[in-house]
Design a protein around this motif. Structure first.
Motif, PDB file in Angstrom:
ATOM      1  N   ASP A  16       0.811  -1.131  -0.007  1.00 50.33           N
ATOM      2  CA  ASP A  16       0.031   0.048   0.126  1.00 50.33           C
ATOM      3  C   ASP A  16       0.914   1.439   0.047  1.00 50.33           C
ATOM      4  O   ASP A  16       0.285   2.479   0.001  1.00 50.33           O
ATOM      5  N   THR A  17       2.130   0.959  -0.193  1.00 52.16           N
ATOM      6  CA  THR A  17       3.122   2.110  -0.370  1.00 52.16           C
ATOM      7  C   THR A  17       3.823   2.423  -1.719  1.00 52.16           C
ATOM      8  O   THR A  17       3.962   1.258  -2.303  1.00 52.16           O
ATOM      9  N   LEU A  18       3.720   3.425  -2.255  1.00 52.15           N
ATOM     10  CA  LEU A  18       4.346   3.497  -3.479  1.00 52.15           C
ATOM     11  C   LEU A  18       5.522   4.748  -3.620  1.00 52.15           C
ATOM     12  O   LEU A  18       5.418   5.746  -2.950  1.00 52.15           O
ATOM     13  N   ILE A  19       6.424   4.312  -4.057  1.00 53.28           N
ATOM     14  CA  ILE A  19       7.534   5.513  -4.465  1.00 53.28           C
ATOM     15  C   ILE A  19       7.727   5.889  -5.899  1.00 53.28           C
ATOM     16  O   ILE A  19       7.806   4.968  -6.665  1.00 53.28           O
ATOM     17  N   VAL A  20       7.663   6.792  -6.155  1.00 52.97           N
ATOM     18  CA  VAL A  20       7.658   7.674  -7.415  1.00 52.97           C
ATOM     19  C   VAL A  20       9.040   8.203  -7.591  1.00 52.97           C
ATOM     20  O   VAL A  20       9.264   9.021  -7.015  1.00 52.97           O
ATOM     21  N   LEU A  21       9.796   7.689  -8.561  1.00 55.70           N
ATOM     22  CA  LEU A  21      11.054   8.125  -8.754  1.00 55.70           C
ATOM     23  C   LEU A  21      11.220   9.020 -10.125  1.00 55.70           C
ATOM     24  O   LEU A  21      10.782   8.500 -11.203  1.00 55.70           O
ATOM     25  N   LEU A  22      11.741  10.048  -9.995  1.00 58.11           N
ATOM     26  CA  LEU A  22      11.847  11.151 -11.154  1.00 58.11           C
ATOM     27  C   LEU A  22      13.222  11.150 -11.453  1.00 58.11           C
ATOM     28  O   LEU A  22      14.188  11.503 -10.604  1.00 58.11           O
ATOM     29  N   PRO A  23      13.463  10.839 -12.672  1.00 64.25           N
ATOM     30  CA  PRO A  23      14.901  11.024 -13.085  1.00 64.25           C
ATOM     31  C   PRO A  23      15.474  12.139 -13.421  1.00 64.25           C
ATOM     32  O   PRO A  23      14.642  13.415 -13.233  1.00 64.25           O
ATOM     33  N   TRP A  86       5.726   8.042  -1.497  1.00 64.06           N
ATOM     34  CA  TRP A  86       7.029   8.940  -1.357  1.00 64.06           C
ATOM     35  C   TRP A  86       7.555   9.301  -2.613  1.00 64.06           C
ATOM     36  O   TRP A  86       7.442   8.676  -3.890  1.00 64.06           O
ATOM     37  N   LEU A  87       8.005  10.310  -2.786  1.00 66.51           N
ATOM     38  CA  LEU A  87       8.512  10.996  -4.014  1.00 66.51           C
ATOM     39  C   LEU A  87      10.142  11.096  -3.844  1.00 66.51           C
ATOM     40  O   LEU A  87      10.694  11.471  -2.767  1.00 66.51           O
ATOM     41  N   ALA A  88      10.796  10.502  -4.978  1.00 65.69           N
ATOM     42  CA  ALA A  88      12.358  10.284  -4.951  1.00 65.69           C
ATOM     43  C   ALA A  88      12.740  10.917  -6.385  1.00 65.69           C
ATOM     44  O   ALA A  88      12.091  10.917  -7.212  1.00 65.69           O
ATOM     45  N   GLY A  89      13.924  11.745  -6.119  1.00 59.32           N
ATOM     46  CA  GLY A  89      13.998  12.218  -7.755  1.00 59.32           C
ATOM     47  C   GLY A  89      15.617  12.666  -7.384  1.00 59.32           C
ATOM     48  O   GLY A  89      16.315  12.748  -6.316  1.00 59.32           O
ATOM     49  N   ILE A  90      16.182  12.638  -8.654  1.00 59.44           N
ATOM     50  CA  ILE A  90      17.810  12.675  -8.788  1.00 59.44           C
ATOM     51  C   ILE A  90      17.731  14.192  -9.518  1.00 59.44           C
ATOM     52  O   ILE A  90      17.145  14.494 -10.608  1.00 59.44           O
ATOM     53  N   SER A  91      18.746  15.056  -8.968  1.00 62.88           N
ATOM     54  CA  SER A  91      18.865  16.206  -9.799  1.00 62.88           C
ATOM     55  C   SER A  91      17.715  16.992 -10.032  1.00 62.88           C
ATOM     56  O   SER A  91      16.996  17.384  -9.134  1.00 62.88           O
TER      57      SER A  91
END
Length: 226
Positions: A16-23, A86-91
């Motif tokens: 029930d948890t999602l991590i959204v990864l932005l390049p 959760w949101l994750a992102g690089i640069s």
């Protein structure tokens, strides 16, 4: 134009948890896989799924990145039953994650920012000169509108009135953007600031991603709830 996405299942069972990864800028979604980010995610033993969202530079230039993330990624995820995002992102992706969280704080449970772009050095210098992001006041006029916006967003996460949503900052000590990161770092809880040898590139980002997934309060396969 809708955001293209790729979904990667977690290591165990329904999540029930999602991590959204932005390049980052100019980074293809496949590159996140070839550089080990997906393998590391699966090895982390998380009861969470991952979505890679292809938020390329065009979405930032036309200022649609926040709307597209909401319509194409976050709202459908909620409809699918994800309770924690959760949101994750690089640069550049770190900036995108920060912008989204600022406009939709109720939708975000945490931020994992890897070498985030936070505007031009002169804006960070002004923040430092005024005593850090908690004391900084945005200027009436600026040549760095995106930097002023980024630091204004960051004020939500620092100081006595900081929101409870955790923000993690991770960067290479030799990163060309490290001077801006070092302005932010002292304003965050020390356990939420991670560094590694290296610059603005994968040799620093790979171990930082692994450590972020290990240290953030994400649900584990042995747990029933985050």
């Amino acid at each position: 134009m809708p955001l293209p996405t790729v979904r990667d299942a977690g290591a165990c069972g329904p999540a029930d948890t999602l991590i959204v990864l932005l390049p980052g800028r100019g980074m293809a979604l496949d590159e996140l896989s070839s550089e080990g980010f997906i393998e590391t995610f699966r090895a982390a033993g998380l009861r969470a799924d991952l979505v890679r969202a292809d938020a390329h530079m065009g979405y930032y230039k036309d200022r649609s990145v926040v709307d597209r993330l909401h319509v194409d990624v976050i709202a459908p995820a909620r409809a699918q039953g994800y309770r924690h995002i959760w949101l994750a992102g690089i640069s550049l992706g770190g900036l995108g994650a920060l912008l989204y969280a600022d406009e939709h704080p109720e939708e975000v449970d945490g931020l994992l920012l890897i070498a985030p772009y936070l505007g031009e050095p002169q804006t960070a210098a002004a923040v430092a000169a005024q005593g850090g992001p908690g004391r900084w006041r945005p200027p009436d006029q600026t040549d760095d509108a995106i930097g002023v916006r980024a630091w204004t967003c960051l004020q939500r996460y620092v100081g006595p009135g900081a929101v409870r949503t955790p923000l993690y900052l991770a960067f290479g000590v030799g990163d060309r953007l490290a001077p801006t990161h070092r302005v932010l770092a002292p304003a965050l809880p020390p356990q939420r600031v991670l560094t590694a040898p290296g610059g603005h590139d994968w040799p620093a980002w790979r171990p930082l991603w692994q450590r972020l997934l290990a240290q953030a309060p994400l649900p584990r396969c042995s747990a029933t709830a985050p």
